[in-house]
Design an enzyme around this catalytic site. Structure first.
Site, mmCIF file in Angstrom:
data_model
loop_
_atom_site.group_PDB
_atom_site.id
_atom_site.type_symbol
_atom_site.label_atom_id
_atom_site.label_comp_id
_atom_site.label_asym_id
_atom_site.label_seq_id
_atom_site.Cartn_x
_atom_site.Cartn_y
_atom_site.Cartn_z
ATOM 1 N N ASP A 1 0.884 -1.153 -0.114
ATOM 2 C CA ASP A 1 -0.118 -0.118 0.119
ATOM 3 C C ASP A 1 0.764 1.235 -0.044
ATOM 4 O O ASP A 1 0.674 2.168 0.963
ATOM 5 C CB ASP A 1 -0.888 0.137 1.227
ATOM 6 C CG ASP A 1 -1.758 -1.242 1.361
ATOM 7 O OD1 ASP A 1 -2.036 -1.681 0.267
ATOM 8 O OD2 ASP A 1 -2.147 -1.458 2.406
ATOM 9 N N GLU B 1 -11.193 0.247 -3.455
ATOM 10 C CA GLU B 1 -10.526 1.017 -2.520
ATOM 11 C C GLU B 1 -9.121 1.667 -3.022
ATOM 12 O O GLU B 1 -9.032 1.702 -4.259
ATOM 13 C CB GLU B 1 -10.158 -0.173 -1.399
ATOM 14 C CG GLU B 1 -9.006 -1.299 -2.030
ATOM 15 C CD GLU B 1 -8.997 -2.499 -0.976
ATOM 16 O OE1 GLU B 1 -9.551 -2.520 0.072
ATOM 17 O OE2 GLU B 1 -8.179 -3.422 -1.333
HETATM 18 O O1 FUB Z 1 -3.387 -3.447 3.487
HETATM 19 C C1 FUB Z 1 -4.622 -3.811 3.897
HETATM 20 C C2 FUB Z 1 -5.592 -3.512 2.659
HETATM 21 O O2 FUB Z 1 -5.279 -4.254 1.703
HETATM 22 C C3 FUB Z 1 -5.509 -2.095 2.232
HETATM 23 O O3 FUB Z 1 -6.132 -1.320 2.984
HETATM 24 C C4 FUB Z 1 -5.997 -2.140 0.982
HETATM 25 O O4 FUB Z 1 -5.983 -1.264 0.174
HETATM 26 C C5 FUB Z 1 -5.530 -3.479 0.619
HETATM 27 O O5 FUB Z 1 -4.287 -3.279 -0.221
#
Ligand code: FUB
Length: 326
Positions: free
Chosen positions: A16, A223
């Site tokens: 991320d 997301e």
């Molecule tokens: O790293 C946890 C979660 O997985 C992140 O918040 C999302 O974007 C995905 O990468």
């Protein structure tokens, strides 16, 4: 041809990435993955991060030495912490650095916290409470004309389906089929950088006919919001989650609406995909992660970088996430 890619930090599992140029140097704010005993599930219980490290790069991201500045934030030091410290981002204002982080509180609800430092690498000190009215995950900050805009949101384990009009719902409402997909959010930050200055606004993504993307569209928002500016246009990029792409849409101001343009990154090895886009020394770079080094274990991800190209019309050339020559 697919651009050359580089694993940035083979020594540890991180994911991320949010990257910014501070004082002429690129700083990376990643999640710090850990191994877990949990079964992998749609709620993301396998992402059990408890701290974060800041990395920086000496010069060019494709070749420069990467430095780990050590533990910059630990949930043991955050008074309201429950579990799961996910995707962070950082902004600078008047020589002070503000780290924004999603973290579950003691009731297992994601909130967005703020931590401050005098240097981009930290250490960061968390404020005693999360931002009032904050919810969900995956933050990114855009600094524009003296204002700071925070983007956030993620569905499924990111809990965005538990909110409508910025209010918690009695029961989650995740649109399906031909209903309009859930949007990311954008909110201007207060002058002191520690609160929302307004109600978060939905980020609407339109198709080429001007209609909002629907829930069953594989290119809809899931997301990992990120915004960069190129040739006076705002590029909103994001993960499509269960269809595993990084896509983008273009608009005329930080709140959108944004018109869908295409795929930046095709699926990588691992369930999640998450990125950021940054200019360095006149060239553009895509930072992201995949699970190749961990043998496909989705919760143990590794940071990567490659060059990204906007063509003469501003369109981003698609990059393959699974390059067998890597
Ligand atoms: O790293 C946890 C979660 O997985 C992140 O918040 C999302 O974007 C995905 O990468």
């Amino acid at each position: 041809m697919n651009p050359e890619k580089r694993y940035l930090f083979p020594r540890d599992y991180m994911a991320d990435p949010s990257v910014h140029l501070f004082n002429g140097r690129l700083y990376i704010y990643p999640s710090h993955d850990r191994d877990c005993e949990n079964v992998e599930n749609d709620n993301g219980d396998q992402y059990v991060m408890k701290d974060m490290h800041v990395l920086s790069i000496d010069g060019n991201p494709m070749t420069g030495k990467v430095t780990d500045h050590g533990n910059a934030l630990d949930i043991a030091d955050i008074p309201w912490a429950g579990r799961q410290l996910w995707d962070c981002d950082c902004a600078e204002k008047n020589g002070k650095y503000y780290l924004y982080f999603p973290l579950k509180d003691k009731n297992d609800i994601f909130r967005i916290g703020v931590a401050t430092a005098d240097r981009p690498e930290g250490p960061f000190h968390a404020l005693p409470d999360p931002i009032r009215g904050s919810y969900s995950i995956d933050v990114c900050v855009l600094h524009e004309n003296g204002e700071y805009y925070l983007y956030f949101g993620g569905i499924w384990g990111g809990q965005l389906q538990r909110y409508a009009d910025n209010k918690a719902l009695e029961s989650p409402r995740l649109p399906e089929g031909n209903n309009v997909a859930l949007p990311s959010r954008c909110v201007r930050l207060s002058a002191d950088m520690t609160q929302f200055a307004e109600e978060p606004q939905p980020i609407v993504i339109l198709d080429e006919c001007g209609n909002p993307l629907k829930a069953d569209n594989p290119y809809r928002f899931f997301e990992a919001s990120w915004v960069h500016k190129y040739n006076s246009k705002y590029y909103f990029s994001y993960s499509t989650g269960d269809s595993h792409m990084i896509c983008y849409a273009v608009g005329d101001n930080p709140y959108g609406p944004f018109t869908f343009k295409g795929i930046i990154l095709t699926p990588v090895v691992g369930w999640t995909t998450h990125h950021c886009i940054v200019e360095y020394d006149g060239r553009w770079y895509l930072f992201h992660h995949d699970s190749v080094p961990s043998g496909g274990r989705s919760w143990l991800r590794s940071l990567k970088v490659c060059e990204l190209t906007h063509d003469s019309e501003g369109k981003i050339l698609t990059i393959s996430g699974n390059d067998s020559s890597e």
